[in-house]
Motif scaffolding. Structure first.
Motif, short mmCIF file in Angstrom:
data_model
loop_
_atom_site.label_atom_id
_atom_site.label_comp_id
_atom_site.label_asym_id
_atom_site.label_seq_id
_atom_site.Cartn_x
_atom_site.Cartn_y
_atom_site.Cartn_z
N LEU A 92 -14.75 -12.55 0.06
CA LEU A 92 -14.14 -11.67 1.04
C LEU A 92 -13.86 -10.30 0.43
CD1 LEU A 92 -12.80 -11.42 3.89
CD2 LEU A 92 -10.66 -12.16 2.81
N VAL A 93 -14.30 -9.26 1.12
CA VAL A 93 -13.97 -7.87 0.77
C VAL A 93 -12.95 -7.37 1.78
CG1 VAL A 93 -14.84 -5.52 0.56
CG2 VAL A 93 -16.21 -7.44 -0.28
N CYS A 94 -11.86 -6.78 1.30
CA CYS A 94 -10.78 -6.33 2.17
C CYS A 94 -10.62 -4.81 2.11
CB CYS A 94 -9.46 -6.99 1.79
SG CYS A 94 -9.48 -8.80 1.90
N VAL A 95 -10.17 -4.25 3.21
CA VAL A 95 -10.01 -2.81 3.32
C VAL A 95 -8.78 -2.30 2.58
CG1 VAL A 95 -8.62 -2.74 5.43
CG2 VAL A 95 -10.31 -0.94 5.01
N SER A 96 -7.88 -3.21 2.19
CA SER A 96 -6.67 -2.82 1.46
C SER A 96 -6.19 -3.98 0.59
CB SER A 96 -5.56 -2.42 2.43
OG SER A 96 -5.03 -3.57 3.07
N ASP A 97 -5.35 -3.66 -0.37
CA ASP A 97 -4.77 -4.70 -1.20
C ASP A 97 -3.79 -5.57 -0.42
OD1 ASP A 97 -6.18 -4.08 -3.43
OD2 ASP A 97 -4.52 -3.19 -4.55
N ALA A 98 -3.06 -4.98 0.54
CA ALA A 98 -2.12 -5.78 1.32
C ALA A 98 -2.85 -6.92 2.04
CB ALA A 98 -1.38 -4.90 2.32
N LEU A 99 -3.98 -6.61 2.66
CA LEU A 99 -4.75 -7.63 3.35
C LEU A 99 -5.36 -8.61 2.35
CD1 LEU A 99 -6.50 -5.58 6.17
CD2 LEU A 99 -4.55 -7.12 6.36
N SER A 103 0.83 -1.19 0.00
CA SER A 103 0.00 0.00 0.00
C SER A 103 0.87 1.25 0.00
CB SER A 103 -0.94 -0.02 1.21
OG SER A 103 -1.77 -1.17 1.16
N GLY A 104 0.23 2.40 -0.02
CA GLY A 104 0.97 3.65 0.04
C GLY A 104 1.18 4.31 -1.30
N VAL A 105 0.67 3.70 -2.38
CA VAL A 105 0.89 4.28 -3.71
C VAL A 105 -0.14 5.35 -4.05
CG1 VAL A 105 1.95 2.16 -4.54
CG2 VAL A 105 -0.51 2.51 -4.86
N ASP A 109 -7.45 -0.32 -3.49
CA ASP A 109 -6.33 0.54 -3.94
C ASP A 109 -5.88 0.19 -5.35
OD1 ASP A 109 -6.25 2.12 -1.70
OD2 ASP A 109 -4.57 1.06 -0.77
N ASN A 110 -6.18 -1.03 -5.81
CA ASN A 110 -5.80 -1.47 -7.16
C ASN A 110 -4.31 -1.27 -7.42
OD1 ASN A 110 -6.38 -2.60 -9.69
ND2 ASN A 110 -6.49 -0.59 -10.64
N THR A 111 -3.51 -1.87 -6.57
CA THR A 111 -2.06 -1.77 -6.72
C THR A 111 -1.56 -2.72 -7.80
OG1 THR A 111 -1.73 -3.47 -5.03
CG2 THR A 111 -1.80 -1.17 -4.29
N ALA A 112 -0.31 -2.50 -8.20
CA ALA A 112 0.31 -3.38 -9.20
C ALA A 112 0.42 -4.81 -8.68
CB ALA A 112 1.69 -2.83 -9.57
N ALA A 113 0.63 -4.96 -7.37
CA ALA A 113 0.75 -6.31 -6.79
C ALA A 113 -0.57 -7.07 -6.92
CB ALA A 113 1.17 -6.20 -5.33
N ALA A 114 -1.69 -6.40 -6.64
CA ALA A 114 -3.00 -7.05 -6.78
C ALA A 114 -3.25 -7.42 -8.24
CB ALA A 114 -4.10 -6.14 -6.26
N GLU A 115 -2.88 -6.53 -9.14
CA GLU A 115 -3.06 -6.81 -10.57
C GLU A 115 -2.24 -8.02 -10.98
OE1 GLU A 115 -2.60 -4.58 -14.93
OE2 GLU A 115 -1.90 -3.60 -13.08
N ALA A 116 -1.00 -8.12 -10.51
CA ALA A 116 -0.12 -9.23 -10.89
C ALA A 116 -0.68 -10.56 -10.42
CB ALA A 116 1.28 -9.00 -10.32
#
Length: 327
Positions: free
Chosen positions: A245-252, A79-81, A274-281
């Motif tokens: 499951l719905v999560c409050v962040s991509d990290a979780l 997160s943080g992006v 947050d739709n981070t690159a890690a979640a996309e990957a």
């Protein structure tokens, strides 16, 4: 011998027992200050050797074509992006209006308050953009006291009456959309993995899940933000405890995905935020915050649809609805 640090307007205010604004009034508009107060402030100025900057006084009545925003410390991780994207978008949108963005760093609230006072004292900027708002935000109160134009990325939590312009992401709308998607696709037991109590944005996102669930029941899990923390929180529910499951962040969400894979349920539908690159990957669905729209909204509130000069500010807010990205 170490060189003595130059006195600041804050030093004078403490010495005289008055506010910074009163010191500023004595320096710039002494006629509006009661004589006894003026004499007390002038005595403090002389005692401390404070030297008001004439250029700064001139800049108060002139445009600098500059707005300031804090650059958050690098946090690493998933997160943080979002704030990074926001600062880039603000810089690009400001440049299109012929404006510059001044970045300042602060690791604590007190340090940031000092920076805000310095920016106000020096007249270096036309306006300031706050990020990461909180209930009873002291930064907003300080800028209102100083009469500095500003807007915030983040709503004034805890009140229905705004005292300044703000733009925020509608987190509840994002998780509501994510939950409804999973209810249609997976079943009725859609759990929520959120942060511990105390996070205003986390509570807002949880509200969207609860609204979408209605009378349905499913676990509400809690974890500090992080992949390992999400994995540990979710593994006790698996393999068959929930439908999605719905999560409050991509990290979780990534941690939850790893737990699902280990439990033999790699197909468990999970949505992050947050739709981070890690979640996309990893092919994990997520809610995208659209900070570019926030940046455009803030500049419009400060300077109108196309202008580059701060206009009379209305204390109003704007919620930007995020976008659900399905994978």
């Amino acid at each position: 011998m170490a060189e003595r640090k130059a006195a600041t307007i804050g030093d004078v205010a403490r010495e005289a027992g008055v506010s910074r604004q009163t010191v500023s009034n004595v320096v710039n508009s002494p006629s509006i200050v009661k004589e006894s107060t003026r004499l007390k402030v002038q005595a403090a100025i002389e005692a401390l050797g404070y030297s008001p900057n004439a250029l700064a006084r001139r800049l108060r009545t002139q445009r600098t074509s500059t707005i300031a925003v804090k650059l958050d410390p690098y946090s690493g991780g998933v997160s943080g992006v979002v704030l990074d994207r926001f600062v880039h978008a603000l810089t690009e949108s400001a440049a299109a209006r012929g404006l510059r963005v001044l970045l300042y760093a602060a690791r604590t609230l007190e340090e940031e308050l000092r920076h805000l006072d310095e920016l106000a004292d020096a007249g270096e900027v036309d306006a300031i953009v706050l990020t990461g708002t909180s209930r009873g935000d002291r930064r907003a109160a300080r800028l209102l006291e100083r009469g500095v134009p500003f807007a915030a990325f983040g709503r004034p939590w805890g009140t229905d009456t705004a005292a300044h312009p703000w733009v925020d992401i509608d987190g509840a709308a994002g998780t509501r959309s994510a939950t409804r998607h999973l209810l249609d696709r997976a079943g009725d037991r859609i759990a929520f993995l959120g942060w511990p109590e105390g996070s205003e944005s986390g509570s807002d996102r949880e509200r969207g899940w609860r609204e979408a669930m209605g009378e349905r029941t499913a676990p509400r899990l809690t974890a500090e933000d992080g992949v390992a923390e999400g994995q540990e929180a979710v593994k006790a529910l698996l393999p068959n405890g929930i439908d999605g499951l719905v999560c409050v962040s991509d990290a979780l969400a990534i941690g939850a995905h790893l737990a699902a894979v280990q439990a033999g349920r790699p197909e468990l539908p999970i949505v992050g935020f947050d739709n981070t690159a890690a979640a996309e990957a990893l092919g994990i669905s997520s809610v995208e915050q659209l900070p570019e729209r926030v940046a455009a909204g803030i500049l419009e509130m400060l300077m109108g649809p196309e202008g580059n000069k701060v206009v009379a500010q209305e204390p109003k807010g704007l919620l930007v609805e995020p976008r659900l990205i399905i994978r």
